[in-house]
Enzyme design. Structure first.
Site, PDB file in Angstrom:
ATOM      1  N   GLY A   1       0.822  -1.212   0.000  1.00  0.00           N
ATOM      2  CA  GLY A   1       0.000   0.000   0.000  1.00  0.00           C
ATOM      3  C   GLY A   1       0.850   1.253   0.000  1.00  0.00           C
ATOM      4  O   GLY A   1       2.032   1.228  -0.362  1.00  0.00           O
TER       5      GLY A   1
ATOM      6  N   HIS B   1       2.311   4.796  -4.917  1.00  0.00           N
ATOM      7  CA  HIS B   1       2.834   5.970  -5.625  1.00  0.00           C
ATOM      8  C   HIS B   1       2.993   5.585  -7.092  1.00  0.00           C
ATOM      9  O   HIS B   1       2.645   4.453  -7.495  1.00  0.00           O
ATOM     10  CB  HIS B   1       4.150   6.421  -4.990  1.00  0.00           C
ATOM     11  CG  HIS B   1       5.154   5.318  -4.813  1.00  0.00           C
ATOM     12  ND1 HIS B   1       5.765   4.694  -5.861  1.00  0.00           N
ATOM     13  CD2 HIS B   1       5.608   4.698  -3.689  1.00  0.00           C
ATOM     14  CE1 HIS B   1       6.585   3.770  -5.421  1.00  0.00           C
ATOM     15  NE2 HIS B   1       6.502   3.727  -4.093  1.00  0.00           N
TER      16      HIS B   1
ATOM     17  N   HIS C   1       4.354   2.164  -8.079  1.00  0.00           N
ATOM     18  CA  HIS C   1       3.385   1.056  -8.056  1.00  0.00           C
ATOM     19  C   HIS C   1       2.478   1.108  -9.289  1.00  0.00           C
ATOM     20  O   HIS C   1       2.158   0.079  -9.880  1.00  0.00           O
ATOM     21  CB  HIS C   1       2.498   1.133  -6.807  1.00  0.00           C
ATOM     22  CG  HIS C   1       3.225   0.961  -5.518  1.00  0.00           C
ATOM     23  ND1 HIS C   1       3.374   1.982  -4.594  1.00  0.00           N
ATOM     24  CD2 HIS C   1       3.846  -0.118  -4.973  1.00  0.00           C
ATOM     25  CE1 HIS C   1       4.045   1.542  -3.553  1.00  0.00           C
ATOM     26  NE2 HIS C   1       4.351   0.275  -3.752  1.00  0.00           N
TER      27      HIS C   1
ATOM     28  N   GLN D   1      12.247  -2.634  -9.830  1.00  0.00           N
ATOM     29  CA  GLN D   1      13.697  -2.773  -9.768  1.00  0.00           C
ATOM     30  C   GLN D   1      14.286  -1.989  -8.593  1.00  0.00           C
ATOM     31  O   GLN D   1      15.401  -2.222  -8.175  1.00  0.00           O
ATOM     32  CB  GLN D   1      14.278  -2.235 -11.063  1.00  0.00           C
ATOM     33  CG  GLN D   1      15.700  -2.622 -11.291  1.00  0.00           C
ATOM     34  CD  GLN D   1      16.110  -2.278 -12.697  1.00  0.00           C
ATOM     35  OE1 GLN D   1      16.104  -1.121 -13.097  1.00  0.00           O
ATOM     36  NE2 GLN D   1      16.451  -3.270 -13.448  1.00  0.00           N
TER      37      GLN D   1
ATOM     38  N   ASP E   1      13.605  -2.298  -5.581  1.00  0.00           N
ATOM     39  CA  ASP E   1      13.983  -3.302  -4.580  1.00  0.00           C
ATOM     40  C   ASP E   1      14.756  -4.398  -5.312  1.00  0.00           C
ATOM     41  O   ASP E   1      14.252  -5.499  -5.551  1.00  0.00           O
ATOM     42  CB  ASP E   1      12.738  -3.849  -3.887  1.00  0.00           C
ATOM     43  CG  ASP E   1      12.073  -2.780  -3.041  1.00  0.00           C
ATOM     44  OD1 ASP E   1      12.695  -2.293  -2.093  1.00  0.00           O
ATOM     45  OD2 ASP E   1      10.934  -2.398  -3.361  1.00  0.00           O
TER      46      ASP E   1
ATOM     47  N   GLN F   1      15.411  -7.772  -3.642  1.00  0.00           N
ATOM     48  CA  GLN F   1      14.129  -8.466  -3.447  1.00  0.00           C
ATOM     49  C   GLN F   1      13.693  -9.188  -4.733  1.00  0.00           C
ATOM     50  O   GLN F   1      13.311 -10.359  -4.698  1.00  0.00           O
ATOM     51  CB  GLN F   1      13.071  -7.449  -3.018  1.00  0.00           C
ATOM     52  CG  GLN F   1      11.641  -7.981  -3.059  1.00  0.00           C
ATOM     53  CD  GLN F   1      10.642  -6.999  -2.481  1.00  0.00           C
ATOM     54  OE1 GLN F   1      10.566  -6.859  -1.279  1.00  0.00           O
ATOM     55  NE2 GLN F   1       9.877  -6.334  -3.320  1.00  0.00           N
TER      56      GLN F   1
ATOM     57  N   SER G   1       9.343   5.994  -3.398  1.00  0.00           N
ATOM     58  CA  SER G   1       9.252   5.012  -2.320  1.00  0.00           C
ATOM     59  C   SER G   1       8.171   5.475  -1.362  1.00  0.00           C
ATOM     60  O   SER G   1       8.009   6.686  -1.142  1.00  0.00           O
ATOM     61  CB  SER G   1      10.593   4.952  -1.574  1.00  0.00           C
ATOM     62  OG  SER G   1      10.432   4.362  -0.303  1.00  0.00           O
TER      63      SER G   1
HETATM   64  O1  PAF Z   1       8.015  -4.577  -2.101  1.00  0.00           O
HETATM   65  C1  PAF Z   1       7.096  -4.637  -1.267  1.00  0.00           C
HETATM   66  O2  PAF Z   1       6.245  -3.756  -1.168  1.00  0.00           O
HETATM   67  C2  PAF Z   1       7.005  -5.817  -0.340  1.00  0.00           C
HETATM   68  O3  PAF Z   1       8.253  -6.257   0.053  1.00  0.00           O
HETATM   69  C3  PAF Z   1       6.185  -6.998  -0.945  1.00  0.00           C
HETATM   70  C4  PAF Z   1       6.869  -7.574  -2.175  1.00  0.00           C
HETATM   71  C5  PAF Z   1       4.801  -6.515  -1.303  1.00  0.00           C
HETATM   72  C6  PAF Z   1       6.059  -8.115   0.087  1.00  0.00           C
HETATM   73  O4  PAF Z   1       5.422  -7.678   1.237  1.00  0.00           O
END
Ligand code: PAF
Length: 289
Positions: A35, A38, A41, A152, A154, A157, A189
């Site tokens: 959530g 921005h 997303h 990218q 993150d 991740q 972010s």
């Molecule tokens: O990148 C994020 O917002 C979080 O790490 C994710 C991938 C939704 C997992 O909670």
């Protein structure tokens, strides 16, 4: 505009809605988020809309990826504004479960990608990636998407999620979408909302340092060691910024590089006031043959 955004809170309702879409022949796209949406997303949603027919955004502030001294309680949760943004972006379904539905039996089972999850962010945030890979696998099992979209921004991740999916044969394709930046270079972010106007200025040092590394490696053909030194010099010269790390690493293994290789990534984590920020820049070098 027709309001076709549906929201569900339970896993049963989610599965029903996704099953209906699949029965209608639709390809399912998933954008996992916490959530506080921005434009970064929204760019993931746009990529999902281009490639799939039914876009599910998950909104869940995942407690297992926050350390004991991190910002779980104060993490922003502007649900109504998020839903408006999803509606405007053409999202089909928002899944925003509560913690009890996602972790009904406590934190019994976790998935972990060893090695890669222990360096850089993993070294500074012990247990963080265990929480991320666990929730992402759980969300994949709940949504059953064909394609999932990550930023990218993150970098570590998305690499870990790619490993997770390969190693456990998860039937979902992973897409990594470019970092979206403010006009002055600051990577978007959800945590930027914590920055005061002065801190926001200070935070620009991250993207500036990444550009310095790029220039050092690509234009001046300096080594990753030199590029690293120059990033660190820049970052440590900025009052109000506390550096966690700045490095140039192999783009796939994240091993710190002393000598240039074809696919590299410069990565930074720093604290500005009480806000911890990360940023990165993939750097491709065409080496002489
Ligand atoms: O990148 C994020 O917002 C979080 O790490 C994710 C991938 C939704 C997992 O909670």
């Amino acid at each position: 505009m027709t309001d076709s955004l549906a929201t569900v809170q339970t896993i049963d309702d989610l599965r029903l809605a996704v099953r209906e879409a699949r029965l209608a022949g639709k390809k399912i796209g998933c954008v996992p988020t916490m959530g506080a949406l921005h434009d970064g997303h929204i760019s993931l949603v746009e990529a999902a809309r281009r490639e799939t027919d039914f876009v599910v955004v998950t909104i869940f502030v995942n407690p297992t990826q926050f350390g004991p001294n991190e910002d779980l309680a104060k993490y922003p949760r502007p649900l109504e504004a998020d839903l408006d943004k999803c509606r405007a972006a053409g999202v089909d379904l928002v899944f925003n479960p509560d913690v009890e539905s996602v972790y009904p039996s406590g934190d019994a089972t976790f998935v972990e990608v060893p090695g890669l999850s222990e360096v850089l962010e993993g070294a500074h945030r012990p247990g963080h990636f265990r929480g991320v890979t666990t929730i992402v696998l759980k969300l994949f099992n709940m949504v059953l998407p064909d394609v999932a979209f990550f930023g990218q921004k993150d970098y570590q991740q998305q690499l870990l999620i790619r490993h997770l999916v390969d190693d456990l044969n998860v039937a979902v394709e992973i897409r990594t979408c470019p970092t979206i930046r403010e006009p002055d270079g600051l990577a978007m972010s959800s945590r930027n909302a914590y920055l005061s106007p002065e801190e926001r200025q200070t935070a620009l040092a991250l993207s500036q340092a990444l550009k310095i590394a790029e220039q050092s490696l690509c234009d001046e053909r300096q080594s990753p060691v030199e590029a690293r030194v120059r990033m660190i010099e820049h970052l440590t010269s900025i009052p109000g910024l506390v550096l966690d790390y700045a490095t140039v690493a192999d783009a796939y293994s994240l091993k710190e590089l002393d000598e240039a290789s074809g696919e590299m990534v410069a990565l930074i984590a720093a604290r500005v006031g009480t806000t911890r920020l990360i940023d990165n820049l993939p750097i491709s070098l065409r080496l002489p043959v």
